[in-house]
Design an enzyme around this catalytic site. Sequence first.
Site, mmCIF file in Angstrom:
data_model
loop_
_atom_site.group_PDB
_atom_site.id
_atom_site.type_symbol
_atom_site.label_atom_id
_atom_site.label_comp_id
_atom_site.label_asym_id
_atom_site.label_seq_id
_atom_site.Cartn_x
_atom_site.Cartn_y
_atom_site.Cartn_z
ATOM 1 N N ALA A 106 -60.893 -5.327 8.178
ATOM 2 C CA ALA A 106 -61.175 -4.127 8.987
ATOM 3 C C ALA A 106 -62.257 -3.365 8.231
ATOM 4 O O ALA A 106 -61.962 -2.490 7.423
ATOM 5 C CB ALA A 106 -59.901 -3.296 9.148
ATOM 6 N N ALA A 108 -65.601 -1.915 9.167
ATOM 7 C CA ALA A 108 -66.629 -0.939 9.564
ATOM 8 C C ALA A 108 -66.241 0.478 9.112
ATOM 9 O O ALA A 108 -65.053 0.806 9.135
ATOM 10 C CB ALA A 108 -66.793 -0.961 11.081
ATOM 11 N N PRO A 109 -67.209 1.292 8.656
ATOM 12 C CA PRO A 109 -68.658 1.060 8.645
ATOM 13 C C PRO A 109 -69.191 0.364 7.398
ATOM 14 O O PRO A 109 -70.404 0.309 7.206
ATOM 15 C CB PRO A 109 -69.218 2.489 8.746
ATOM 16 C CG PRO A 109 -68.204 3.331 8.035
ATOM 17 C CD PRO A 109 -66.863 2.699 8.330
ATOM 18 N N GLY A 110 -68.318 -0.155 6.541
ATOM 19 C CA GLY A 110 -68.812 -1.077 5.528
ATOM 20 C C GLY A 110 -68.868 -0.575 4.094
ATOM 21 O O GLY A 110 -69.378 -1.281 3.220
ATOM 22 N N LYS A 112 -66.591 -0.412 1.777
ATOM 23 C CA LYS A 112 -65.911 -1.296 0.821
ATOM 24 C C LYS A 112 -66.443 -2.733 0.898
ATOM 25 O O LYS A 112 -66.509 -3.422 -0.115
ATOM 26 C CB LYS A 112 -64.394 -1.258 1.054
ATOM 27 C CG LYS A 112 -63.829 0.138 0.834
ATOM 28 C CD LYS A 112 -62.358 0.216 1.113
ATOM 29 C CE LYS A 112 -61.893 1.655 1.269
ATOM 30 N NZ LYS A 112 -62.380 2.318 2.510
ATOM 31 N N ASP A 157 -60.315 -9.273 16.703
ATOM 32 C CA ASP A 157 -59.055 -8.616 16.363
ATOM 33 C C ASP A 157 -58.511 -9.348 15.134
ATOM 34 O O ASP A 157 -58.244 -10.557 15.192
ATOM 35 C CB ASP A 157 -58.084 -8.729 17.542
ATOM 36 C CG ASP A 157 -56.807 -7.925 17.288
ATOM 37 O OD1 ASP A 157 -56.409 -7.771 16.126
ATOM 38 O OD2 ASP A 157 -56.219 -7.452 18.282
ATOM 39 N N ASP A 177 -58.198 -2.895 4.554
ATOM 40 C CA ASP A 177 -58.327 -1.435 4.490
ATOM 41 C C ASP A 177 -57.944 -0.958 5.894
ATOM 42 O O ASP A 177 -58.787 -0.821 6.768
ATOM 43 C CB ASP A 177 -59.768 -1.073 4.114
ATOM 44 C CG ASP A 177 -59.949 0.409 3.893
ATOM 45 O OD1 ASP A 177 -59.064 1.029 3.275
ATOM 46 O OD2 ASP A 177 -60.980 0.948 4.344
ATOM 47 N N CYS A 230 -55.492 5.391 3.877
ATOM 48 C CA CYS A 230 -55.742 6.770 3.442
ATOM 49 C C CYS A 230 -54.680 7.678 4.050
ATOM 50 O O CYS A 230 -54.994 8.759 4.539
ATOM 51 C CB CYS A 230 -57.158 7.208 3.802
ATOM 52 S SG CYS A 230 -57.564 7.013 5.545
#
Length: 302
Positions: A106, A108-110, A112, A157, A177, A230
């Site tokens: 998962a 986006a936006p990138g 990590k 997915d 993430d 988070c």
Amino acid sequence: MDVVARYESLVPDFDAFLEALHRPLPTTVRVNRIRTTPERVLRAFGEAGIRATQRDWNPWVLEIGTDKPGNTWPYLHGWIHGQEEISTLPPLVLDPDPGEVIWAAAAAPGGKATQLAALMDDTGLVIANDDNLGRISALRANGDRLGVTTMAVTNQDARNYSFDPLGIDEVDHALVDAPCTCEGTVRKSPDALDGAGPEASANLAGVQRDILERAVRATRPGGTVVYSTCTFAPEENEGVVDAVRARTGARVVDFDVALVSEPGIEEWAGATYDSSLRKSRRFYPHQNDTGGFYVAKLEVPT
Ligand SMILES: C[S@@+](CC[C@H](N)C(=O)[O-])C[C@H]1O[C@@H](n2cnc3c(N)ncnc32)[C@H](O)[C@@H]1O
């Protein structure tokens, strides 16, 4: 703040925790080692009259004296990426070696995924996936700006991800993430707690479990899967990791980090979790002046 009241028994110095949630977050950037060094970025900010200081625990993270890092030359040159200090942690915990193949489930936006590529000196392969087509352009744009040449972007997915189009049977490591209730981002987004709560957490936990299980099953024996969110909600953290541990036989393992943290918990709201969940870590905003985060490291059985 009603949403976080239920965490009073979990969080040490709860008053300081609540006070920290109301304080704005310091602006931080990650220095992109594919293009430059912290010293060069510090010089550039100095010449532009913008305050910049390195973090003791990670000299590749700088706190800067502008809340618009995207308007600076170092950003346009791809020397830096606007990234919350605590959110640089999961790739460091994953700790890839150059040349490895990593699935960012998962991505986006990138932030990590590009950090993983940088940690491997832009060798190997990062398969950066996200199911939200609207976020894919930002993922690509960040990869390009940061000079990453080893990132493949996919739009599936993650729960039933197929590696067939890539001709890959298994990956060395995976990073999940996960989409979450984002309670820990309230210092940056004051409305982050709207809609959070036990019901929202329970709804997300199913998706999180399925993505994490797919990641464990896609990773080679002996490989590592890092799970991060988070949010503070145990239903989305220890609850998810414990369920996938039980289903797959993956082991929750220790990791070192030079930040203050609390061990994962073993019981919550009538549920009990395996004692190995204490090896996962909770990061609270008042302890390191960051956002809130949760990180677990799993090893796939050989
Ligand atoms: C916490 S964000 C990821 C942030 C990203 N890792 C970074 O460092 O920039 C979670 C992401 O999960 C994506 N997502 C939600 N459900 C998904 C699914 N079933 N499969 C793949 N991605 C999903 C969302 O679109 C969102 O971009």
